[in-house]
Design a protein around this motif. Structure first.
Motif, PDB file in Angstrom:
ATOM      1  N   SER A  29      -5.469 -22.104 -25.893  1.00 32.23           N
ATOM      2  CA  SER A  29      -5.205 -22.813 -25.577  1.00 32.23           C
ATOM      3  C   SER A  29      -4.768 -23.819 -26.194  1.00 32.23           C
ATOM      4  O   SER A  29      -4.068 -24.884 -26.180  1.00 32.23           O
ATOM      5  CB  SER A  29      -6.835 -23.662 -24.854  1.00 32.23           C
ATOM      6  OG  SER A  29      -6.596 -24.967 -24.761  1.00 32.23           O
ATOM      7  N   GLN A  30      -4.623 -23.638 -28.228  1.00 29.82           N
ATOM      8  CA  GLN A  30      -4.740 -24.964 -28.583  1.00 29.82           C
ATOM      9  C   GLN A  30      -3.281 -24.510 -28.850  1.00 29.82           C
ATOM     10  O   GLN A  30      -2.416 -25.521 -29.284  1.00 29.82           O
ATOM     11  CB  GLN A  30      -5.744 -24.898 -29.618  1.00 29.82           C
ATOM     12  CG  GLN A  30      -6.522 -25.046 -29.644  1.00 29.82           C
ATOM     13  CD  GLN A  30      -7.472 -24.697 -31.742  1.00 29.82           C
ATOM     14  OE1 GLN A  30      -7.576 -24.388 -32.052  1.00 29.82           O
ATOM     15  NE2 GLN A  30      -9.093 -25.698 -31.731  1.00 29.82           N
ATOM     16  N   GLY A  32      -0.652 -23.654 -26.746  1.00 32.05           N
ATOM     17  CA  GLY A  32      -0.624 -24.527 -25.455  1.00 32.05           C
ATOM     18  C   GLY A  32      -0.041 -25.705 -25.569  1.00 32.05           C
ATOM     19  O   GLY A  32       0.846 -26.382 -25.481  1.00 32.05           O
ATOM     20  N   GLU A  33      -1.306 -26.371 -26.110  1.00 33.97           N
ATOM     21  CA  GLU A  33      -1.097 -28.043 -26.372  1.00 33.97           C
ATOM     22  C   GLU A  33       0.181 -27.788 -27.541  1.00 33.97           C
ATOM     23  O   GLU A  33       1.280 -29.360 -26.923  1.00 33.97           O
ATOM     24  CB  GLU A  33      -2.331 -28.529 -27.091  1.00 33.97           C
ATOM     25  CG  GLU A  33      -4.092 -28.151 -25.844  1.00 33.97           C
ATOM     26  CD  GLU A  33      -5.047 -29.110 -26.304  1.00 33.97           C
ATOM     27  OE1 GLU A  33      -4.947 -29.007 -27.430  1.00 33.97           O
ATOM     28  OE2 GLU A  33      -5.932 -28.582 -25.974  1.00 33.97           O
ATOM     29  N   SER A  36       3.238 -27.651 -25.987  1.00 33.51           N
ATOM     30  CA  SER A  36       3.431 -28.597 -24.878  1.00 33.51           C
ATOM     31  C   SER A  36       4.323 -29.367 -25.117  1.00 33.51           C
ATOM     32  O   SER A  36       4.890 -30.290 -24.823  1.00 33.51           O
ATOM     33  CB  SER A  36       2.340 -28.808 -23.466  1.00 33.51           C
ATOM     34  OG  SER A  36       2.280 -29.650 -22.943  1.00 33.51           O
ATOM     35  N   ASN A  62       0.652 -19.918 -24.628  1.00 29.86           N
ATOM     36  CA  ASN A  62       0.352 -20.786 -22.760  1.00 29.86           C
ATOM     37  C   ASN A  62       1.438 -22.390 -22.672  1.00 29.86           C
ATOM     38  O   ASN A  62       1.831 -22.017 -23.724  1.00 29.86           O
ATOM     39  CB  ASN A  62      -1.397 -21.668 -23.158  1.00 29.86           C
ATOM     40  CG  ASN A  62      -1.512 -21.499 -22.247  1.00 29.86           C
ATOM     41  OD1 ASN A  62      -1.632 -22.389 -21.273  1.00 29.86           O
ATOM     42  ND2 ASN A  62      -2.447 -21.715 -22.591  1.00 29.86           N
ATOM     43  N   THR A  63       2.289 -21.927 -21.778  1.00 28.90           N
ATOM     44  CA  THR A  63       2.891 -22.388 -20.991  1.00 28.90           C
ATOM     45  C   THR A  63       1.922 -23.674 -20.362  1.00 28.90           C
ATOM     46  O   THR A  63       2.742 -24.658 -19.385  1.00 28.90           O
ATOM     47  CB  THR A  63       3.940 -22.519 -19.882  1.00 28.90           C
ATOM     48  OG1 THR A  63       3.585 -21.196 -19.059  1.00 28.90           O
ATOM     49  CG2 THR A  63       4.359 -21.556 -20.726  1.00 28.90           C
ATOM     50  N   ARG A  64       0.352 -23.183 -20.010  1.00 23.38           N
ATOM     51  CA  ARG A  64      -0.180 -24.115 -18.621  1.00 23.38           C
ATOM     52  C   ARG A  64      -0.396 -25.950 -18.847  1.00 23.38           C
ATOM     53  O   ARG A  64      -0.317 -26.315 -18.201  1.00 23.38           O
ATOM     54  CB  ARG A  64      -1.402 -23.884 -18.403  1.00 23.38           C
ATOM     55  CG  ARG A  64      -1.698 -21.750 -17.858  1.00 23.38           C
ATOM     56  CD  ARG A  64      -0.943 -21.572 -16.723  1.00 23.38           C
ATOM     57  NE  ARG A  64      -0.718 -19.894 -16.991  1.00 23.38           N
ATOM     58  CZ  ARG A  64      -1.268 -18.993 -15.315  1.00 23.38           C
ATOM     59  NH1 ARG A  64      -1.611 -20.241 -14.290  1.00 23.38           N
ATOM     60  NH2 ARG A  64      -0.910 -18.951 -15.314  1.00 23.38           N
ATOM     61  N   HIS A  65       0.232 -25.850 -20.394  1.00 22.85           N
ATOM     62  CA  HIS A  65      -0.821 -27.096 -20.534  1.00 22.85           C
ATOM     63  C   HIS A  65       1.019 -27.813 -20.371  1.00 22.85           C
ATOM     64  O   HIS A  65       0.959 -28.805 -19.867  1.00 22.85           O
ATOM     65  CB  HIS A  65      -1.151 -27.655 -22.574  1.00 22.85           C
ATOM     66  CG  HIS A  65      -1.342 -27.274 -22.465  1.00 22.85           C
ATOM     67  ND1 HIS A  65      -3.716 -27.164 -22.270  1.00 22.85           N
ATOM     68  CD2 HIS A  65      -2.382 -25.713 -23.024  1.00 22.85           C
ATOM     69  CE1 HIS A  65      -4.163 -26.864 -22.474  1.00 22.85           C
ATOM     70  NE2 HIS A  65      -3.301 -25.951 -23.090  1.00 22.85           N
ATOM     71  N   LYS A  68       1.110 -28.626 -16.190  1.00 29.22           N
ATOM     72  CA  LYS A  68       0.616 -29.660 -16.081  1.00 29.22           C
ATOM     73  C   LYS A  68       1.642 -31.322 -15.971  1.00 29.22           C
ATOM     74  O   LYS A  68       1.473 -31.726 -15.525  1.00 29.22           O
ATOM     75  CB  LYS A  68      -0.790 -29.939 -16.333  1.00 29.22           C
ATOM     76  CG  LYS A  68      -2.075 -30.633 -15.629  1.00 29.22           C
ATOM     77  CD  LYS A  68      -3.259 -30.359 -16.657  1.00 29.22           C
ATOM     78  CE  LYS A  68      -3.906 -31.506 -16.418  1.00 29.22           C
ATOM     79  NZ  LYS A  68      -4.025 -33.036 -16.861  1.00 29.22           N
ATOM     80  N   TRP A  69       1.890 -31.148 -17.312  1.00 25.66           N
ATOM     81  CA  TRP A  69       2.450 -31.919 -18.230  1.00 25.66           C
ATOM     82  C   TRP A  69       3.866 -32.274 -17.337  1.00 25.66           C
ATOM     83  O   TRP A  69       4.076 -33.943 -16.792  1.00 25.66           O
ATOM     84  CB  TRP A  69       3.166 -32.413 -19.457  1.00 25.66           C
ATOM     85  CG  TRP A  69       3.442 -33.584 -19.735  1.00 25.66           C
ATOM     86  CD1 TRP A  69       3.045 -34.288 -20.583  1.00 25.66           C
ATOM     87  CD2 TRP A  69       4.949 -33.555 -20.017  1.00 25.66           C
ATOM     88  NE1 TRP A  69       4.098 -35.383 -20.419  1.00 25.66           N
ATOM     89  CE2 TRP A  69       5.436 -34.892 -20.192  1.00 25.66           C
ATOM     90  CE3 TRP A  69       5.809 -32.766 -19.552  1.00 25.66           C
ATOM     91  CZ2 TRP A  69       6.743 -35.195 -20.171  1.00 25.66           C
ATOM     92  CZ3 TRP A  69       7.510 -33.218 -19.806  1.00 25.66           C
ATOM     93  CH2 TRP A  69       7.505 -34.272 -20.135  1.00 25.66           C
TER      94      TRP A  69
END
Length: 198
Positions: A29-30, A32-33, A36, A62-65, A68-69
């Motif tokens: 997750s970090q 991914g941030e 992003s 991670n591309t999820r962040h 969302k943006w």
């Protein structure tokens, strides 16, 4: 390609997969941030408003962040849908609709726009196991992106997303492996190929 080269590719993929799984959910997750933020910087530099990306699985950067943006900032994002012929269809991301593909990775659900929709994006963000300084991309061996990129008449700039330690001096490659124009990591945006002064 010789057997030692094939074995080297397999070994690199296995090593990358193991290191990514060891990273854990918090580390992913970090990262991914950071990814992003780097993609946002690239979009600012290029004035891109329509991009193609991918839904990250648990072992991919991670591309999820970013997705969302993008939805919050009215950036159109096309996501791939696999086809039996090895090419990719595309659909517009709505931020929520996905299913698990029969091979276990997440895949978008939505109106299918067809393979040629990719010709109308400003940037293409692709997954990779690793990327070399000369732009060589090591995928996961299924060939979806190589076939898609090889079938395009005019390619948009192609950027691969990897972790920092997956950007390496060199990688084995085959004639069908399509090079990328740049690499995005959680900390950097790097145009490729690197010049001698980098």
């Amino acid at each position: 390609m010789t057997d030692p080269e094939v074995n080297e590719k397999r070994a690199i993929r296995a090593d990358v997969r193991q290191r990514r799984q060891a990273q854990g959910a918090i580390g992913a997750s970090q990262a991914g941030e950071g990814i992003s933020l780097q993609i946002q910087e690239l979009l600012t530099q290029t004035d891109a408003r329509r991009v193609a990306c991918y839904l990250s699985s648990e072992f991919e950067p991670n591309t999820r962040h970013f997705l969302k943006w993008a939805l919050e900032h009215e950036v159109d994002v096309l996501l791939p849908i696999t086809r039996d012929d090895g090419l990719l269809d595309w659909t517009l991301s709505d931020g929520v609709s996905e299913r698990t593909h029969q091979w276990g990775f997440p895949e978008a659900v939505g109106e299918i726009l067809g393979p040629i929709a990719i010709n109308r994006v400003d940037l293409l963000l692709v997954p990779a196991a690793a990327v070399a300084h000369d732009g060589t991309r090591l995928g996961w061996g299924r060939g979806f992106y190589d076939k898609t990129l090889g079938s395009m008449e005019q390619r948009p700039p192609i950027w691969a997303i990897v972790h920092d330690d997956e950007f390496v001096p060199s990688l084995p490659s085959e004639i069908h492996d399509m090079p990328v124009d740049g690499v995005i990591t959680p900390t950097r945006v790097i145009p490729l190929p690197l010049t001698e002064d980098h």
